[in-house]
Design a protein around this motif. Sequence first.
Motif, PDB file in Angstrom:
ATOM      1  N   LEU A 105       0.847  -1.198  -0.108  1.00 14.12           N
ATOM      2  CA  LEU A 105      -0.161   0.108   0.027  1.00 14.12           C
ATOM      3  C   LEU A 105       0.853   1.275  -0.069  1.00 14.12           C
ATOM      4  O   LEU A 105       0.408   2.347  -0.821  1.00 14.12           O
ATOM      5  CB  LEU A 105      -0.943   0.055   1.177  1.00 14.12           C
ATOM      6  N   ALA A 106       1.992   1.329   0.656  1.00 14.48           N
ATOM      7  CA  ALA A 106       2.678   2.349   0.966  1.00 14.48           C
ATOM      8  C   ALA A 106       3.386   3.026  -0.473  1.00 14.48           C
ATOM      9  O   ALA A 106       3.603   4.040  -0.850  1.00 14.48           O
ATOM     10  CB  ALA A 106       3.964   2.330   1.719  1.00 14.48           C
ATOM     11  N   ALA A 107       3.378   1.923  -1.318  1.00 15.74           N
ATOM     12  CA  ALA A 107       4.254   2.082  -2.911  1.00 15.74           C
ATOM     13  C   ALA A 107       2.963   2.095  -3.669  1.00 15.74           C
ATOM     14  O   ALA A 107       3.372   2.281  -4.844  1.00 15.74           O
ATOM     15  CB  ALA A 107       5.214   1.125  -2.760  1.00 15.74           C
ATOM     16  N   SER A 108       1.863   1.923  -3.486  1.00 13.35           N
ATOM     17  CA  SER A 108       0.851   1.758  -4.469  1.00 13.35           C
ATOM     18  C   SER A 108       0.672   3.200  -5.252  1.00 13.35           C
ATOM     19  O   SER A 108       0.754   4.284  -4.627  1.00 13.35           O
ATOM     20  CB  SER A 108      -0.511   1.423  -3.806  1.00 13.35           C
ATOM     21  N   PRO A 109      -0.111   3.076  -6.369  1.00 16.21           N
ATOM     22  CA  PRO A 109      -0.306   4.298  -7.154  1.00 16.21           C
ATOM     23  C   PRO A 109      -1.432   4.914  -6.528  1.00 16.21           C
ATOM     24  O   PRO A 109      -1.554   6.373  -6.558  1.00 16.21           O
ATOM     25  CB  PRO A 109      -0.870   3.661  -8.560  1.00 16.21           C
ATOM     26  N   GLY A 110      -2.244   4.422  -5.797  1.00 11.42           N
ATOM     27  CA  GLY A 110      -3.504   5.106  -5.124  1.00 11.42           C
ATOM     28  C   GLY A 110      -2.894   5.780  -3.908  1.00 11.42           C
ATOM     29  O   GLY A 110      -3.278   6.884  -3.688  1.00 11.42           O
ATOM     30  N   LEU A 111      -1.777   5.466  -3.220  1.00 13.06           N
ATOM     31  CA  LEU A 111      -1.559   6.392  -2.365  1.00 13.06           C
ATOM     32  C   LEU A 111      -0.726   7.739  -2.729  1.00 13.06           C
ATOM     33  O   LEU A 111      -0.850   8.833  -2.385  1.00 13.06           O
ATOM     34  CB  LEU A 111      -0.297   5.905  -1.339  1.00 13.06           C
ATOM     35  N   VAL A 112      -0.016   7.501  -4.075  1.00 16.11           N
ATOM     36  CA  VAL A 112       0.709   8.559  -4.481  1.00 16.11           C
ATOM     37  C   VAL A 112      -0.572   9.428  -5.263  1.00 16.11           C
ATOM     38  O   VAL A 112      -0.170  10.777  -5.021  1.00 16.11           O
ATOM     39  CB  VAL A 112       1.378   8.140  -5.800  1.00 16.11           C
ATOM     40  N   ARG A 113      -1.523   8.956  -5.727  1.00 19.92           N
ATOM     41  CA  ARG A 113      -2.707   9.814  -6.242  1.00 19.92           C
ATOM     42  C   ARG A 113      -3.259  10.498  -4.918  1.00 19.92           C
ATOM     43  O   ARG A 113      -3.693  11.861  -4.934  1.00 19.92           O
ATOM     44  CB  ARG A 113      -3.526   9.291  -6.786  1.00 19.92           C
ATOM     45  N   ALA A 114      -3.464   9.686  -3.846  1.00 19.18           N
ATOM     46  CA  ALA A 114      -3.893  10.541  -2.663  1.00 19.18           C
ATOM     47  C   ALA A 114      -3.464  11.522  -2.222  1.00 19.18           C
ATOM     48  O   ALA A 114      -3.778  12.841  -1.891  1.00 19.18           O
ATOM     49  CB  ALA A 114      -4.379   9.370  -1.734  1.00 19.18           C
ATOM     50  N   ALA A 115      -2.042  11.341  -2.089  1.00 18.73           N
ATOM     51  CA  ALA A 115      -0.963  12.390  -1.662  1.00 18.73           C
ATOM     52  C   ALA A 115      -1.276  13.746  -2.419  1.00 18.73           C
ATOM     53  O   ALA A 115      -1.137  14.751  -2.023  1.00 18.73           O
ATOM     54  CB  ALA A 115       0.215  11.826  -1.636  1.00 18.73           C
ATOM     55  N   THR A 260     -11.859   7.354  -3.195  1.00 26.82           N
ATOM     56  CA  THR A 260     -11.730   5.769  -3.653  1.00 26.82           C
ATOM     57  C   THR A 260     -10.188   5.348  -3.359  1.00 26.82           C
ATOM     58  O   THR A 260     -10.006   4.409  -2.825  1.00 26.82           O
ATOM     59  CB  THR A 260     -11.930   5.583  -5.196  1.00 26.82           C
ATOM     60  N   ALA A 261      -9.271   6.409  -3.343  1.00 25.73           N
ATOM     61  CA  ALA A 261      -8.125   6.007  -3.151  1.00 25.73           C
ATOM     62  C   ALA A 261      -7.678   6.067  -1.808  1.00 25.73           C
ATOM     63  O   ALA A 261      -6.887   5.253  -1.106  1.00 25.73           O
ATOM     64  CB  ALA A 261      -7.118   7.065  -3.831  1.00 25.73           C
ATOM     65  N   LEU A 262      -8.412   6.736  -1.016  1.00 27.08           N
ATOM     66  CA  LEU A 262      -8.202   6.994   0.421  1.00 27.08           C
ATOM     67  C   LEU A 262      -8.747   5.764   1.207  1.00 27.08           C
ATOM     68  O   LEU A 262      -8.138   5.370   2.254  1.00 27.08           O
ATOM     69  CB  LEU A 262      -8.618   8.282   1.208  1.00 27.08           C
ATOM     70  N   GLU A 263     -10.014   5.275   0.769  1.00 23.17           N
ATOM     71  CA  GLU A 263     -10.568   4.407   1.621  1.00 23.17           C
ATOM     72  C   GLU A 263      -9.735   3.161   2.174  1.00 23.17           C
ATOM     73  O   GLU A 263      -9.659   2.882   3.343  1.00 23.17           O
ATOM     74  CB  GLU A 263     -11.679   3.916   0.669  1.00 23.17           C
ATOM     75  N   PRO A 264      -8.933   2.434   1.251  1.00 21.67           N
ATOM     76  CA  PRO A 264      -8.050   1.019   1.719  1.00 21.67           C
ATOM     77  C   PRO A 264      -7.167   1.752   2.544  1.00 21.67           C
ATOM     78  O   PRO A 264      -6.647   1.103   3.592  1.00 21.67           O
ATOM     79  CB  PRO A 264      -7.706   0.562   0.472  1.00 21.67           C
ATOM     80  N   LEU A 265      -6.410   2.731   2.384  1.00 26.37           N
ATOM     81  CA  LEU A 265      -5.538   3.170   3.418  1.00 26.37           C
ATOM     82  C   LEU A 265      -5.846   3.769   4.505  1.00 26.37           C
ATOM     83  O   LEU A 265      -5.428   3.151   5.573  1.00 26.37           O
ATOM     84  CB  LEU A 265      -4.699   4.486   2.405  1.00 26.37           C
ATOM     85  N   SER A 266      -6.889   4.413   4.697  1.00 25.39           N
ATOM     86  CA  SER A 266      -7.399   4.763   6.019  1.00 25.39           C
ATOM     87  C   SER A 266      -8.032   3.501   6.774  1.00 25.39           C
ATOM     88  O   SER A 266      -7.819   3.439   7.769  1.00 25.39           O
ATOM     89  CB  SER A 266      -8.693   5.744   5.855  1.00 25.39           C
TER      90      SER A 266
END
Length: 275
Positions: A105-115, A260-266
Amino acid sequence: MARIARRMFELLEPICLVTFLSDECNEELAALGHRTYWDGYFASRAAPLGRVPAQVVHAAFYNFADGEVERHIPSAWETIPPEASVAARQRGSAASLRRILGDELAASPGLVRAADLTTQAAQNAPTAGRMMFAGVRALPVPTDPVARLWHSATMLREHRGDGHIAALLAAGIGGAEAHVLSALDLGIHPPESFGRIHHLPKKRLAEVMSGLRSRGLVDADGHFTDAGRETKHRIETLTDELAAAPYDTLSPAELDELITALEPLSARVAATGSQ
């Protein structure tokens, strides 16, 4: 947009709380020489304001008891530069978040987009009347995506916090009173047992409860009255409304993408209790 602001608060709060609940941030601050958790807390959170007197920090933070800030500010800055405390806070918080999320998750495209999207929202929000937010927004934005997500979430948390203080002031609710209302909203009874105020002198707690009773916000047994519950609801509604401005800078599609990007991270961070 108030509904979006509430949803974003729900998603970002677990990410922000790693600063206060995980070990890494406290360890980084202790390594600098801060003697206690609270020395590090006040020194690092207040540092973006500059070397201001304790009275200014007390006003900006709003909900600490008289004298609490003075026990840490400015002494916590006498041998440790504020800039060093800010950097330690960021390092520790990002390390906690990276550990909790795990490599995938830390290296996922979703995290980058959320950031990227949370940074866009935070950097384009107005600073007028937002002391804490303006201070954090003036700091450099980290290049590392995990650190950038934490930083932007913290900016948005301080933005919301500044608005929450405005809502409390509009309702005539002081800092200790706000903790009582929050305790009751969380189902904590007696509210005097709430962790944020239970250490206060019994005389001071009695004064706070007496004042709320005289205003008809709590009853003789220390429970919410209808007026008290409505006051709490009004404060939270106004807080959501005042927290909406950052998200006006994102398109509907970007907001959907961000949520959508934040939900799995949160969810991953919340599952650990932000620890």
